[in-house]
Design a protein around this motif. Structure first.
Motif, mmCIF file in Angstrom:
data_model
loop_
_atom_site.group_PDB
_atom_site.id
_atom_site.type_symbol
_atom_site.label_atom_id
_atom_site.label_comp_id
_atom_site.label_asym_id
_atom_site.label_seq_id
_atom_site.Cartn_x
_atom_site.Cartn_y
_atom_site.Cartn_z
ATOM 1 N N TRP A 70 6.371 -4.000 -6.344
ATOM 2 C CA TRP A 70 6.656 -3.407 -5.040
ATOM 3 C C TRP A 70 7.829 -4.108 -4.364
ATOM 4 O O TRP A 70 7.857 -4.326 -3.155
ATOM 5 N N GLY A 71 8.836 -4.424 -5.188
ATOM 6 C CA GLY A 71 10.038 -5.056 -4.671
ATOM 7 C C GLY A 71 11.118 -4.039 -4.385
ATOM 8 O O GLY A 71 10.878 -2.819 -4.386
ATOM 9 N N VAL A 74 16.880 -3.261 3.816
ATOM 10 C CA VAL A 74 15.855 -2.271 4.140
ATOM 11 C C VAL A 74 16.500 -0.942 4.527
ATOM 12 O O VAL A 74 16.077 0.127 4.072
ATOM 13 N N ALA A 75 17.553 -0.999 5.350
ATOM 14 C CA ALA A 75 18.231 0.233 5.773
ATOM 15 C C ALA A 75 18.825 0.965 4.579
ATOM 16 O O ALA A 75 18.739 2.196 4.480
ATOM 17 N N SER A 76 19.415 0.210 3.633
ATOM 18 C CA SER A 76 20.007 0.822 2.447
ATOM 19 C C SER A 76 18.941 1.455 1.557
ATOM 20 O O SER A 76 19.120 2.580 1.060
ATOM 21 N N LEU A 77 17.831 0.756 1.360
ATOM 22 C CA LEU A 77 16.760 1.294 0.529
ATOM 23 C C LEU A 77 16.166 2.557 1.152
ATOM 24 O O LEU A 77 15.909 3.545 0.451
ATOM 25 N N VAL A 108 0.814 -1.210 0.000
ATOM 26 C CA VAL A 108 0.000 0.000 0.000
ATOM 27 C C VAL A 108 0.850 1.264 0.000
ATOM 28 O O VAL A 108 0.386 2.336 -0.384
ATOM 29 N N ASP A 109 2.104 1.145 0.434
ATOM 30 C CA ASP A 109 3.014 2.278 0.448
ATOM 31 C C ASP A 109 4.430 1.748 0.602
ATOM 32 O O ASP A 109 4.655 0.536 0.689
ATOM 33 N N MET A 124 8.986 -2.247 2.689
ATOM 34 C CA MET A 124 10.022 -2.604 3.650
ATOM 35 C C MET A 124 9.533 -3.699 4.591
ATOM 36 O O MET A 124 10.286 -4.597 4.978
ATOM 37 N N ARG A 125 8.275 -3.629 4.954
ATOM 38 C CA ARG A 125 7.705 -4.647 5.830
ATOM 39 C C ARG A 125 7.751 -6.020 5.166
ATOM 40 O O ARG A 125 8.105 -7.018 5.793
#
Length: 313
Positions: free
Chosen positions: A287-288, A168-171, A142-143, A148-149
């Motif tokens: 959404w990757g 996730v931290a890098s993105l 959804v966002d 990240m989740r």
């Protein structure tokens, strides 16, 4: 669109835990070290546990977004087969399996210990679970927080929590930098996101719309679906688009030259003033982890036009 039933199975809270099950005793919580693989894995799915007996080593992914996510978090070697549209990364084990019209027998033939899907077409989940195959539904995000989740979920579920956390931290860092790099304008730029040449598009209520919202851009399609009857995906007329005359046009299909040749759309200011942006194929529609490339393309477009002054209000 995310349905209530799929959200119940899909949306996993960020406080996901890994649990090592011990026979006849209470399970100890597993560490986040990728080298320590728990004997059982449980995810809290909106208060409902999703449990695997062990770390999955034979994963079938029927979702291109999930396939990209699995490889990004280090679970690529655990992916045995992927659907026909999972064309990234290059090493993905693409097959003729379909996520839209799935063949249960063909999926089961791979002897998977986990199947990941983006939604449940028909009775796929029930049919697979009846054969003892667990199924995880990771529906459309959804966002960006949901992206990240889901990466966190895939990392936790496959025993790659540490790698997933780093990804996730890098993105998130790249997204923050991209948004910060775009100039703040006195008046927001307007945009149109083309899904295909029949002028289907998205509104601000969609996942794609939420990404543009990071930059304060205004979507000219919002007025075409005020009550959400098109579920955020209205089809515009060429006349509507010419009247709206957006500052920026982002193409998820085709290129600037072909867009300019569509009837009357060559009249748009964005066409004559280099405001048409050709997006990388498939990136905005998935959404990757590559969604960060989409964010950076938007930042580059806004920055470029602000620098030239061509479309700044």
């Amino acid at each position: 669109m995310r349905t209530a039933s799929s959200r119940l199975v899909v949306a996993v809270i960020l406080s996901t835990s890994l649990i090592a099950a011990a026979c006849g005793s209470d399970a100890d919580t597993a560490t986040e070290s990728d080298s320590e693989v728990p004997t059982a894995i449980t995810l809290d799915v909106y208060g409902t546990p999703f449990t695997l007996d062990a770390r999955p080593e034979r994963i079938v992914s029927l979702s291109p977004s999930a396939t990209e996510g699995l490889f990004a978090v280090g679970a690529g070697p655990q992916v045995l087969a992927a659907d026909e549209y999972s064309d990234f990364p290059a090493e993905a084990p693409t097959t003729d399996l379909s996520g839209f019209t799935p063949n249960v027998e063909a999926i089961v033939a791979y002897d998977p210990d986990l199947v990941v899907v983006s939604y449940d077409p028909g009775d796929l989940v029930a049919s697979l679970e009846a054969t003892g195959v667990p199924v995880l539904i990771l529906d459309a995000a959804v966002d960006l927080a949901d992206v990240m989740r889901q990466l966190t979920i895939l990392g936790d579920l496959t025993g790659n929590a540490g790698t997933a956390a780093e990804v996730v931290a890098s993105l998130e860092e790249r997204i923050d930098e991209a948004v910060a790099s775009a100039p703040e304008l006195d008046e927001p730029l307007t945009y149109f996101h083309l899904l295909d040449e029949t002028l289907f598009t998205v509104t601000s209520t969609t996942f794609i719309g939420s990404v543009y919202g990071l930059f304060g851009l205004e979507n000219v399609a919002d007025a075409a679906d005020p009550d959400g009857e098109a579920f955020g995906y209205p089809q515009l007329s060429a006349e509507y688009l010419v009247e709206a005359d957006p500052d920026l046009v982002f193409l998820a299909s085709g290129d600037a030259a072909s867009f300019a040749e569509l009837p009357v759309l060559g009249e748009l200011r964005a066409v004559s003033e280099d405001g048409v942006v050709t997006l990388a194929p498939d990136v905005s529609s998935r959404w990757g982890p590559r969604i960060v490339d989409f964010v950076e393309q938007i930042a580059e477009a806004v920055t470029r036009l602000a620098a030239t002054g061509a479309l700044v209000p």
